[in-house]
Design a protein around this motif. Sequence first.
Motif, PDB file in Angstrom:
ATOM      1  N   HIS A 120      -9.066   2.076  -0.372  1.00 62.88           N
ATOM      2  CA  HIS A 120      -9.232   1.218  -1.549  1.00 62.88           C
ATOM      3  C   HIS A 120      -8.398  -0.058  -1.447  1.00 62.88           C
ATOM      4  O   HIS A 120      -8.337  -0.827  -2.411  1.00 62.88           O
ATOM      5  N   ASP A 121      -7.781  -0.280  -0.313  1.00 67.75           N
ATOM      6  CA  ASP A 121      -6.940  -1.462  -0.136  1.00 67.75           C
ATOM      7  C   ASP A 121      -7.716  -2.509   0.658  1.00 67.75           C
ATOM      8  O   ASP A 121      -7.736  -2.511   1.882  1.00 67.75           O
ATOM      9  N   ALA A 149       0.825  -1.213   0.000  1.00 64.71           N
ATOM     10  CA  ALA A 149       0.000   0.000   0.000  1.00 64.71           C
ATOM     11  C   ALA A 149       0.855   1.257   0.000  1.00 64.71           C
ATOM     12  O   ALA A 149       0.363   2.354   0.303  1.00 64.71           O
ATOM     13  N   PHE A 163      -6.108   3.840   3.490  1.00 59.38           N
ATOM     14  CA  PHE A 163      -6.183   2.532   2.836  1.00 59.38           C
ATOM     15  C   PHE A 163      -7.606   2.218   2.376  1.00 59.38           C
ATOM     16  O   PHE A 163      -8.001   1.055   2.290  1.00 59.38           O
TER      17      PHE A 163
END
Length: 476
Positions: free
Chosen positions: A219-220, A183, A217
């Motif tokens: 979109h992780d 990330a 984060f």
Amino acid sequence: MSGIASSSSPRRRLEDLAGRARHVITSSPSRFAIVVFAMLILIFTVLLGLPISSASGEFTDLSDALFTAVSTICVTGLTTVDMATHWSPFGHVLVFIGVNVGALGVLTLASLMGMLISKRLGLRAKLMAAGDTNPLRAHGGVVNESQTVRLGEVGQLLMTVAISTLVIEGVLAVLLYPALVMAEVDPIAALWEAPYYAAMSFTNTGFAPNAGGVAAFEHDYLVLTLLMAGVFLGSIGFPVIYTLAKHVWHVKKWSLHSKLTIVTTVLLFFMGAAVFVILEYNNPKTFGSMDAVDTTFQAFFLSAMTRSGGFNVIDMSDLNGSSLLAASMLMFVGGGSASTAGGIKVTTLAVLAIAVWSEAKGRQSVEAFGRRIPSDVQRVALSVVAWGATIVALSTIVIAQITKDDMSHVLFDVISAFATVGLSTGLTESLPDSGAYVMAATIFMGRVGTVTLAAAVAATSTTQYYSLPVERPIVG
């Protein structure tokens, strides 16, 4: 001779006073827990207030140091300062240690230390340790061996608590490290952030070491999924972990407590996600700007975190009023008993729901999974809900009067404090000192108050050899 008598008399009085105080504290595990929690908060308040603990090298204000200490020891996650920038590396280490100490539970921690020193647990120590797993045991009276953990298994449970904490946080840290590096977190920084996030997820605290927190984060899915897994494992409770470790593939051997905890937790997880999708799908500030996959995932993440996790990708102040109310209801319930989560606990909700259903069906007894739930358990469940609702109501009134803020935001933050969740609409960070002290008291009562009340209610169970005439008041 009179001089000797006069000099020994004050000493004797002090010794008698100390003896009485020691008896009051140690005779009840619930009182012992309150005293030790208060002492830990005092110690961490002093340490966090020192210049070495702040990034600026200056003393931290008493209200901020106290609030952070309470939030840390009570594994809450609410804060009046920016956790990523206010504290020095030493301050972050203090917070890391504090949440793990608070998550283990004072009685469990004290029993573990005693067991390591003496190599065994006496009856009193077993009763104290069992009080962490089931408040009905904490009064030290007659022990029902059908309850969550038998006294003969307390030593095994304590080792399960210690080992599961080390193993789960260790595994989470190992898995989070490559996820954070992927990330685009600096590999050196990830060496610290991985175990920090692992501890904060398993202890259901929700502090973040980086600027922007978990929103960085959003979109992780890998990082967020690992955080959800840590929150789930921490929220189901050590007795459930102990049961799963012994009988993971033998559901029939699971205790009633474990079955109620897992079933209710899963139901609330899916129901919460569904409610958030329905209420927020057209809100442009939250799910309205996302596609179907993002909306579904973020709804599940929000559902998991409102149960006690405390991490948030979406700004809570952007939620619709209806969603804030739904989130407040989920936070009030919290996680499992004897877990790192807060709230009134899922088993409390399950017992009351089953009791209501049984009453509606006209059944003579309250039953679940082939077992009968006794009336004293129902009485404790009702008392815990009443205690929690009273704390929330009083705190909400006081803080609303202090801040004059929107009532939905005040209620949300107060329930988050009581249930030691850590989510906030932004109200907590802007509280004046008086409001911060009230919120800190709410956190403390939410963390230790429900267990103490449950133990006190259980302790009042006495044998009565006569019954009074029956008269039925009108109810409803």
